[in-house]
Structure formats: structure tokens, C-alpha cells
Design a protein around this motif. Structure first.
Motif, mmCIF file in Angstrom:
data_model
loop_
_atom_site.group_PDB
_atom_site.id
_atom_site.type_symbol
_atom_site.label_atom_id
_atom_site.label_comp_id
_atom_site.label_asym_id
_atom_site.label_seq_id
_atom_site.Cartn_x
_atom_site.Cartn_y
_atom_site.Cartn_z
ATOM 1 N N SER A 333 0.846 -1.189 0.000
ATOM 2 C CA SER A 333 0.000 0.000 0.000
ATOM 3 C C SER A 333 0.885 1.243 0.000
ATOM 4 C CB SER A 333 -0.918 0.005 1.226
ATOM 5 O OG SER A 333 -0.133 0.021 2.416
ATOM 6 N N GLY A 334 0.235 2.390 -0.145
ATOM 7 C CA GLY A 334 0.965 3.642 -0.079
ATOM 8 C C GLY A 334 1.705 3.953 -1.367
ATOM 9 N N THR A 335 2.771 4.718 -1.234
ATOM 10 C CA THR A 335 3.556 5.102 -2.395
ATOM 11 C C THR A 335 4.706 4.125 -2.617
ATOM 12 O OG1 THR A 335 4.932 6.561 -1.030
ATOM 13 C CG2 THR A 335 3.001 7.532 -2.107
ATOM 14 N N ALA A 336 5.145 4.058 -3.853
ATOM 15 C CA ALA A 336 6.246 3.162 -4.212
ATOM 16 C C ALA A 336 6.919 3.712 -5.456
ATOM 17 C CB ALA A 336 5.723 1.742 -4.452
ATOM 18 N N HIS A 337 7.955 3.013 -5.908
ATOM 19 C CA HIS A 337 8.654 3.401 -7.138
ATOM 20 C C HIS A 337 8.820 2.173 -8.024
ATOM 21 C CE1 HIS A 337 9.682 6.787 -4.515
ATOM 22 N NE2 HIS A 337 9.924 7.482 -5.619
ATOM 23 N N ILE A 338 8.658 2.358 -9.323
ATOM 24 C CA ILE A 338 8.867 1.267 -10.272
ATOM 25 C C ILE A 338 9.970 1.645 -11.250
ATOM 26 C CG2 ILE A 338 6.526 0.344 -10.103
ATOM 27 C CD1 ILE A 338 5.851 1.784 -12.719
ATOM 28 N N THR A 339 10.676 0.626 -11.706
ATOM 29 C CA THR A 339 11.721 0.831 -12.700
ATOM 30 C C THR A 339 11.270 0.239 -14.026
ATOM 31 O OG1 THR A 339 12.841 -1.223 -12.084
ATOM 32 C CG2 THR A 339 13.549 0.800 -10.978
ATOM 33 N N ILE A 340 11.742 0.846 -15.097
ATOM 34 C CA ILE A 340 11.363 0.448 -16.451
ATOM 35 C C ILE A 340 12.639 0.284 -17.268
ATOM 36 C CG2 ILE A 340 10.137 1.124 -18.548
ATOM 37 C CD1 ILE A 340 8.338 2.875 -16.691
ATOM 38 N N ASP A 341 12.798 -0.886 -17.881
ATOM 39 C CA ASP A 341 13.935 -1.103 -18.764
ATOM 40 C C ASP A 341 13.589 -0.526 -20.135
ATOM 41 O OD1 ASP A 341 15.963 -2.050 -20.438
ATOM 42 O OD2 ASP A 341 16.158 -3.943 -19.337
ATOM 43 N N PRO A 342 14.349 0.466 -20.609
ATOM 44 C CA PRO A 342 14.037 1.081 -21.912
ATOM 45 C C PRO A 342 13.971 0.083 -23.062
ATOM 46 C CG PRO A 342 15.744 2.327 -20.759
ATOM 47 C CD PRO A 342 15.534 1.062 -19.983
ATOM 48 N N ARG A 343 14.687 -1.032 -22.933
ATOM 49 C CA ARG A 343 14.681 -2.030 -24.011
ATOM 50 C C ARG A 343 13.318 -2.703 -24.151
ATOM 51 N NH1 ARG A 343 19.731 -5.428 -21.955
ATOM 52 N NH2 ARG A 343 18.466 -5.134 -20.074
ATOM 53 N N ASP A 344 12.500 -2.622 -23.100
ATOM 54 C CA ASP A 344 11.178 -3.250 -23.135
ATOM 55 C C ASP A 344 10.071 -2.284 -23.536
ATOM 56 O OD1 ASP A 344 11.984 -5.859 -22.297
ATOM 57 O OD2 ASP A 344 12.257 -5.074 -20.271
ATOM 58 N N ALA A 345 10.428 -1.030 -23.784
ATOM 59 C CA ALA A 345 9.425 -0.033 -24.180
ATOM 60 C C ALA A 345 9.160 -0.116 -25.676
ATOM 61 C CB ALA A 345 9.908 1.368 -23.805
ATOM 62 N N VAL A 346 7.875 -0.112 -26.054
ATOM 63 C CA VAL A 346 7.470 -0.155 -27.463
ATOM 64 C C VAL A 346 6.644 1.084 -27.749
ATOM 65 C CG1 VAL A 346 6.374 -1.531 -29.262
ATOM 66 C CG2 VAL A 346 7.346 -2.668 -27.274
ATOM 67 N N LEU A 347 6.940 1.745 -28.854
ATOM 68 C CA LEU A 347 6.260 2.985 -29.204
ATOM 69 C C LEU A 347 5.350 2.765 -30.408
ATOM 70 C CD1 LEU A 347 6.472 5.823 -27.908
ATOM 71 C CD2 LEU A 347 7.946 6.474 -29.836
ATOM 72 N N PHE A 348 4.096 3.238 -30.297
ATOM 73 C CA PHE A 348 3.110 3.124 -31.375
ATOM 74 C C PHE A 348 2.617 4.509 -31.772
ATOM 75 C CE2 PHE A 348 2.668 -0.676 -28.721
ATOM 76 C CZ PHE A 348 2.747 -1.703 -29.643
ATOM 77 N N ASP A 349 2.269 4.661 -33.038
ATOM 78 C CA ASP A 349 1.610 5.878 -33.487
ATOM 79 C C ASP A 349 0.171 5.870 -32.957
ATOM 80 O OD1 ASP A 349 -0.297 7.170 -35.733
ATOM 81 O OD2 ASP A 349 1.635 8.220 -35.692
#
Length: 369
Positions: A333-349
Motif C-alpha cells: 500500500s501507499g507510495t512506491a517506485h517502479i523501474t522500467i527497462d528502456p529495451r522493453d518499451a514499445v512505441l506506437f503511433d
């Protein structure tokens, strides 16, 4: 030779074009999964390959030979149907034996062939039963045995596990790759279940609206889906899709999430200022104990047997799903932080829904055209 090649295959029913210029190449001995929603044209395509339905244009080639005008019984194809299609007046043995009987095999050859495939599929104890005395799982295996018994050079399997229970479906996902490899046939397997597609296919061809939208390995389809719709079809929980407008500075290309920078591939610089959707798989996100990463608020958690899925919201109340293995520590619960690996990001129009590739618009746009 059992290499399958379709060239500009078209099929119309009255004024409706259900298959639009299908080009498909299935190497000898490989398994291609034909995946797509209901009504996409998957079964019609199988029937055109089998010769049960005549296409309006294009070619069907098997082993380098144009079989467009060859009768179905001379194409060397085995087929298993979604609804089993067993002969109700025959027992399981005679159902399985029917292709061998039609080919004029001797009684000893028929007995040996049926016994071998029945043992392989673990239905040798029900060979004297008629279809009405068989469970759905046994019917499914009987239909599959009938398709396999004559060792066809091409196998067309039309969602053969759709009508069986979950336990058998899971078992058959494990068994089928070995069975198909032992046959050495070239296989086209139809399914609407992405798990089956990922488990069984050397390659997956995604069919929608009568067109092949993407054709690639399971990993390519999952990690680099050609369109937003394909991204949504693969994965449970579904992919996170967030509105972003890429920006750039001296450090590179990035998107903003909860006032934090998500670094993107520098090759996407041509999309700076463009309205996009950022795709993030839930399992590609992870909680971090450090006071860094993207700040989020924990909203709810749903435990599953093998994983736990947490719903979080960003500073601007955008919802994100985070998936992790069961019993992995995470804030409740409460606040937290998440990490994102840029290699897993996909960009769509955002307008067209096609994936945007580094250093160019997208080959996905060409495939979806």
C-alpha cells in the motif's frame, strides 16, 4: 518435400472479400501458427490450402508444385477440425483408420498404423468405443490420430484443442510439439489462444480482416508487436498503453511518466513531438526499494497461483499494471517506485496504431497496409 507457399491468395463470398492477397511461406518440417480473432478468415484459409474451398485468385504450392487445381484427396494433406468431425457410426479404430482404408492399405498395415498412433496419443484402450462413448479429450485425440495416421506431408490443424478441458489443453500444449516433430510434416495450426500460439509455433502469422498483419517468431510477436491490436492480443495481464509525446535533449530521446524520464531508443528521434502510445508489458516493470524510478501509488493487488498483479497509478492518475512472480516482495500500500527497462518499451503511433521503429517510420505500417 512439403514446403507450403501461398501467393496472392484471394477468396470472396459474393461481394465480401474474406482473404485479401495472402502471401505465406511455411518451410518444410516447420510449424506455423495462424492466429487471429474470430471471423479473421483462418478456417477459410486452411480450406483453400486443403482444396475444400476454391480460391478466386492466387496460387497454392506444396513442395514446389502448384496444387491450385489438384483435388483435395491428391494433395497429401491431413486435417483435424475444431468440431472433431468423427463418423458417429464408426468406432474410434475405424475413424482413425479411414484415411488408410481410403488409400487401399492392407488389414495388417491398417492395424499397425492405428495401433502405433493410438499408443502415441494414449487412446489405445478406447479403440472399440463409438464417438458418443468418448470424452471430449478422447474425441479430440481420435480426430488428431486420424490426421496423423497416414503420415501426411502437410498437416492442417483447425483449433483442435478448443473443445477440450483446461487440464488436457495444457497437457497437449506440452505433447503436441514432440508429436509434430516426430511426424516431420509441415504444419499450419489455427488458434485464438495466444498461449498455444507461443507454445507451438516456430513462427506466428497474425491474420485479421483477411490480411496477414505480422509474421514472425513468438518472441518477435510478443516483444515487438506490429500494431496496438496485436499487442493487446498477446499477454495476460494485457500490455500497458500510455499516451506520450516523445521529447529530446542532449541526453537523447525520452518520454515523461510521473514527471520522470523514460529513455527511448535514440533511433526514435524522428518521432519527437508526435502523439504516441507507449507500450509497457506488466512483467517488464518492477518495484524498487530505492527512492528512485517512477513514483506511483499502490491501488490494489490481485494474487494468482504463479504471479501477483499490482494496480498502481501515476501522479496524474494513469493506471499501470505491474506483474511479478508469486511471493516476490513488494509494497502492499501507499507510495512506491517502479523501474522500467528502456529495451522493453514499445512505441506506437496513436492515430494508426502501428509500431514505430528506430531509424524509420515502421515496417509494421507496410505489413498492415
Amino acid at each position: 518435400m512439403s514446403h507450403i507457399k501461398l501467393k496472392n491468395l484471394v477468396k470472396r463470398f459474393k461481394d465480401t472479400e474474406v482473404l485479401s492477397g495472402i502471401d505465406l511461406d511455411v518451410p518444410e518440417g516447420s510449424t506455423l501458427v495462424l492466429f487471429g480473432p474470430s471471423g479473421a478468415g483462418k478456417t477459410v484459409l486452411l480450406r483453400c490450402i486443403a482444396g475444400a474451398v476454391e480460391q478466386d485468385d492466387g496460387e497454392v504450392r506444396i513442395g514446389g508444385e502448384d496444387v491450385t487445381d489438384v483435388l483435395p484427396e491428391h494433395r497429401g494433406i491431413g486435417m483435424a477440425f475444431q468440431n472433431f468431425a468423427l463418423f458417429p457410426h464408426m468406432d474410434a479404430f475405424d475413424n482413425i483408420a479411414s484415411p488408410l482404408t481410403a488409400c487401399g492399405k492392407t488389414a495388417d498395415q491398417i492395424r499397425a498404423g492405428v495401433d502405433t498412433v493410438a499408443r502415441l496419443l494414449k487412446i489405445d484402450h478406447v479403440l472399440t468405443h463409438t464417438p458418443k462413448a468418448l470424452s471430449n479429450g478422447q474425441k479430440q485425440r481420435t480426430a488428431l490420430a486420424r490426421a496423423l495416421v497416414s503420415h501426411p506431408k502437410v498437416l492442417l490443424l483447425d483449433d483442435p484443442l478448443r473443445n477440450v478441458d483446461a487440464k488436457l489443453r495444457f497437457e497437449m500444449r506440452l505433447e503436441l510439439p514432440r508429436l509434430l516433430a516426430d511426424q516431420g510434416a509441415t504444419v499450419i495450426y489455427v488458434t485464438q489462444d495466444y498461449r498455444e500460439a507461443m507454445a507451438l509455433g516456430d513462427r506466428i502469422a497474425v491474420l485479421d480482416g483477411g490480411r496477414i498483419i505480422q509474421n514472425g517468431t513468438p518472441e518477435e510477436i510478443y516483444r515487438r508487436p506490429a500494431t496496438i491490436n496485436i499487442a493487446k492480443l498477446f499477454g495476460d495481464p494485457t500490455i500497458n498503453l500510455l499516451d506520450v509525446v516523445p521529447q529530446s535533449d542532449a541526453s537523447g530521446v525520452y518520454a515523461t511518466l510521473s514527471d520522470c524520464r523514460i529513455q527511448l531508443d535514440p533511433g526514435l528521434s524522428g518521432n519527437v513531438g508526435r502523439e504516441c502510445m507507449l507500450g509497457l508489458r506488466p512483467e517488464a516493470l518492477s518495484f524498487t526499494t530505492a527512492n528512485e524510478g517512477v513514483p506511483v501509488t499502490i491501488e490494489a493487488e490481485t494474487p494468482f497461483n504463479e504471479k501477483a498483479v499490482t494496480l498502481v497509478t501515476t501522479l496524474r492518475k494513469r493506471e499501470i499494471l505491474v506483474s511479478r512472480p508469486a511471493e516476490t516482495p513488494a509494497p502492499a500500500s501507499g507510495t512506491a517506485h517502479i523501474t522500467i527497462d528502456p529495451r522493453d518499451a514499445v512505441l506506437f503511433d496513436r492515430q494508426t496504431g502501428v509500431r514505430l521503429d528506430p531509424n524509420g517510420t515502421s515496417h509494421a505500417a507496410e505489413k498492415a497496409a
